[in-house]
Design a protein around this motif. Structure first.
Motif, mmCIF file in Angstrom:
data_model
loop_
_atom_site.group_PDB
_atom_site.id
_atom_site.type_symbol
_atom_site.label_atom_id
_atom_site.label_comp_id
_atom_site.label_asym_id
_atom_site.label_seq_id
_atom_site.Cartn_x
_atom_site.Cartn_y
_atom_site.Cartn_z
ATOM 1 N N ALA A 251 6.940 -29.729 79.007
ATOM 2 C CA ALA A 251 7.857 -28.638 79.366
ATOM 3 C C ALA A 251 8.573 -28.055 78.147
ATOM 4 C CB ALA A 251 8.893 -29.153 80.364
ATOM 5 N N ASN A 252 8.467 -28.691 77.000
ATOM 6 C CA ASN A 252 9.174 -28.237 75.802
ATOM 7 C C ASN A 252 8.291 -27.277 74.998
ATOM 8 O OD1 ASN A 252 10.446 -28.075 73.213
ATOM 9 N ND2 ASN A 252 11.557 -29.956 73.697
ATOM 10 N N LYS A 253 8.677 -26.009 74.944
ATOM 11 C CA LYS A 253 7.875 -24.981 74.273
ATOM 12 C C LYS A 253 7.830 -25.195 72.761
ATOM 13 C CE LYS A 253 8.755 -21.436 77.779
ATOM 14 N NZ LYS A 253 9.329 -20.093 78.046
ATOM 15 N N VAL A 254 8.879 -25.784 72.203
ATOM 16 C CA VAL A 254 8.943 -26.008 70.758
ATOM 17 C C VAL A 254 7.831 -26.947 70.294
ATOM 18 C CG1 VAL A 254 10.399 -26.888 68.875
ATOM 19 C CG2 VAL A 254 11.434 -25.630 70.774
ATOM 20 N N VAL A 256 4.776 -27.316 71.618
ATOM 21 C CA VAL A 256 3.411 -26.912 71.991
ATOM 22 C C VAL A 256 2.463 -26.991 70.796
ATOM 23 C CG1 VAL A 256 1.967 -25.014 72.793
ATOM 24 C CG2 VAL A 256 4.146 -25.473 73.920
ATOM 25 N N ASN A 257 2.852 -26.354 69.690
ATOM 26 C CA ASN A 257 1.993 -26.343 68.499
ATOM 27 C C ASN A 257 1.835 -27.750 67.913
ATOM 28 O OD1 ASN A 257 1.653 -23.557 68.650
ATOM 29 N ND2 ASN A 257 3.443 -23.146 67.373
#
Length: 276
Positions: A251-254, A256-257
């Motif tokens: 759920a954490n977009k930070v 993703v990469n």
């Protein structure tokens, strides 16, 4: 005179039945023993607990004191008699109380530990091999302190890069005193702290960490794996953290990469470990 029929003070002395009490001759101090395997020293003037002495492995049945008060003898169901000698070493009550509080806190941690990792099925999963204790809590605190140093150095570097855009002669920031002393980078310092945690306590120490520290650790794990540093340890930590914090990480977009990069790096690292 005193009215011995009245109860002047009631003290919760032992965790189990009190077996015997004996006063030190010509003083208002006394010792008590109980089925909790402990010998306790008390001050009857202030009704204060002075210290606890442990050594017996089963219930302590009896206690007696020499006339001089220099020796205390106890007998136990473990078939032993122990003689305790008074020393010249000063006794600081506050230190004794602090030790007792730490022991009580450690026991509460162990008693409140979860047998399986949150989010996993208790019926299908084996119990965790480690136990939450003061050692695992201290290890987690050391990891958090190391990450704080890493964050500070990262923020300094970002400020320095911004300052260089405006003025190329801007001086570089001073390094943290620990990093300067050890002559090590901030990321390597965090890795060094994690490596010093006992393998049996590592998972429990990671489990204690708040999630915002987990984010930094995942970023660092990706960096360490890319540079092939402590690959086996990094793989172990990564798999454990992904398993425990899966829902929050997804759920954490930070992240993703970071997770995409970890996925590729872990695949390569795992293959190399299998080959070894």
């Amino acid at each position: 005179g005193l009215d011995f029929g009245d109860c002047h003070k009631s003290i919760f002395a032992h965790d189990e039945a009190v077996m015997k009490v004996a006063f030190v001759p010509k003083t208002h101090q006394f010792f008590s023993v109980g089925k909790d395997r402990k010998l306790k020293h008390w001050d009857a003037d202030n009704f204060e607990h002075i210290q606890t002495l442990e050594g017996h492995h089963k219930e302590v049945w009896c206690v007696d004191i020499s006339r001089s008060g220099d020796f205390v003898a106890t007998s136990s169901h473990d078939k032993s008699i122990r003689v305790w000698e008074r020393t010249d070493e000063p006794l600081v009550l506050e230190d004794e109380r602090e030790t007792a509080r730490e022991l009580q806190y450690e026991q509460s941690l162990v008693a409140s530990q979860e047998t399986t990792i949150p989010g996993e099925n208790a019926e299908n999963e084996a119990e965790s091999a480690g136990k939450k204790s003061m050692e695992t809590v201290r290890a987690a605190e050391r990891i958090m302190e190391a990450i704080e140093v890493y964050r500070q150095e990262k923020a300094k570097q970002e400020d320095f890069e911004e300052a260089q855009k405006a003025d190329k002669t801007a001086p570089p920031p001073d390094r943290h005193i620990i990093l300067s002393t050890l002559n090590i980078s901030a990321s390597d310092y965090v890795l060094d702290v994690i490596k010093k945690v006992r393998p049996s306590e590592l998972e429990e120490s990671l489990l204690v960490l708040p999630f915002h520290y987990i984010c930094d650790i995942l970023i660092l794990l990706n960096e360490w794996l890319l540079h092939k540093k402590s690959v086996e340890l990094c793989c172990k930590c990564t798999f454990f953290l992904l398993r425990v914090h899966h829902n929050q990480i997804v759920a954490n977009k930070v992240l993703v990469n970071v997770i995409e990069s970890l996925n590729k790096t872990l695949e390569k690292s795992s293959k190399k470990l299998k080959m070894l």
